[in-house]
Design an enzyme around this catalytic site. Structure first.
Site, PDB file in Angstrom:
ATOM      1  N   ASP A  17      45.980  29.013  42.925  1.00 27.65           N
ATOM      2  CA  ASP A  17      46.775  29.432  44.090  1.00 27.65           C
ATOM      3  C   ASP A  17      46.359  28.631  45.333  1.00 27.65           C
ATOM      4  OD1 ASP A  17      47.814  31.308  42.309  1.00 27.65           O
ATOM      5  OD2 ASP A  17      46.402  32.857  42.946  1.00 27.65           O
ATOM      6  N   ASP A  77      41.593  24.595  41.169  1.00 26.98           N
ATOM      7  CA  ASP A  77      41.923  25.947  41.587  1.00 26.98           C
ATOM      8  C   ASP A  77      43.438  26.087  41.481  1.00 26.98           C
ATOM      9  OD1 ASP A  77      41.734  28.503  42.881  1.00 26.98           O
ATOM     10  OD2 ASP A  77      42.421  27.506  44.706  1.00 26.98           O
TER      11      ASP A  77
HETATM   12 MG   LIG Z   1      43.042  29.133  45.916  1.00 31.87          MG
END
Ligand SMILES: [Mg+2]
Length: 176
Positions: A15, A13
């Site tokens: 952010d 992932d």
């Molecule tokens: Mg995230």
């Protein structure tokens, strides 16, 4: 699939894992700050033979807040900070309020595309995310997940403070 899948990968992932989570969509380059220890962690995973594949929800595109071009610019900044260690970027531009998409986590189409492209063995892969929906996307295709960060999500069995600690877990598991 024709022939055996041999490769392994760590799905990442974006952010809150690779760059700072700032509480709103990140698309401005000056707000895209690579988190501490990320280049080193990616180098360690790469050296252990893992493909590195970013899978990120970017619904701000569907909402008209920014463009795919701006997402690419952030990813270029990330690659420069990480010595171009990342093998592929997938982003889901849709949002349920605008357009449904199986790309968007917790659905798994981004992972499925990478599994086919890189001939990955899901049982040898991992996903690292700061939201349970990241791990849910992995679970749909048989990929183990590690939750990271200080967010409010209930913590599953596999939890690590950050990507550096998650990398320790992944590399330790090889010997088990
Ligand atoms: Mg995230």
């Amino acid at each position: 699939m024709d022939g055996p899948a041999r490769e392994k990968a760590v799905f990442l992932d974006r952010d809150g894992v690779l760059n700072h989570e700032i509480g709103h969509y990140v698309w401005r380059l000056d707000e895209f700050v690579v988190a501490q220890g990320v280049p080193e962690s990616l180098a360690r995973l790469k050296a252990a033979g893992y493909r590195l594949i970013v899978v990120t929800n970017q619904a701000g595109i569907a909402k008209g807040l920014y463009t795919a071009q701006e997402v690419h610019a952030c990813h270029q900044k990330l690659q420069q900070a990480c010595h171009h260690a990342i093998d592929a970027f997938y982003f889901a531009s849709g949002h349920p309020s605008v357009s449904e998409s199986l790309m968007r986590k917790p659905d798994s189409l981004m992972l499925e595309k990478a599994i086919a492209r890189f001939r990955l063995d899901p049982s040898q892969c991992w996903i690292v995310g700061d939201r349970l929906r990241d791990l849910q996307a992995g679970a749909k295709v048989g990929v183990r997940g590690i939750l990271v960060g200080e967010g409010d999500e209930p913590r599953p069995e596999l939890y690590a403070a950050d990507l550096s600690a998650a990398t320790d877990l992944i590399l330790a598991s090889r010997t088990m």
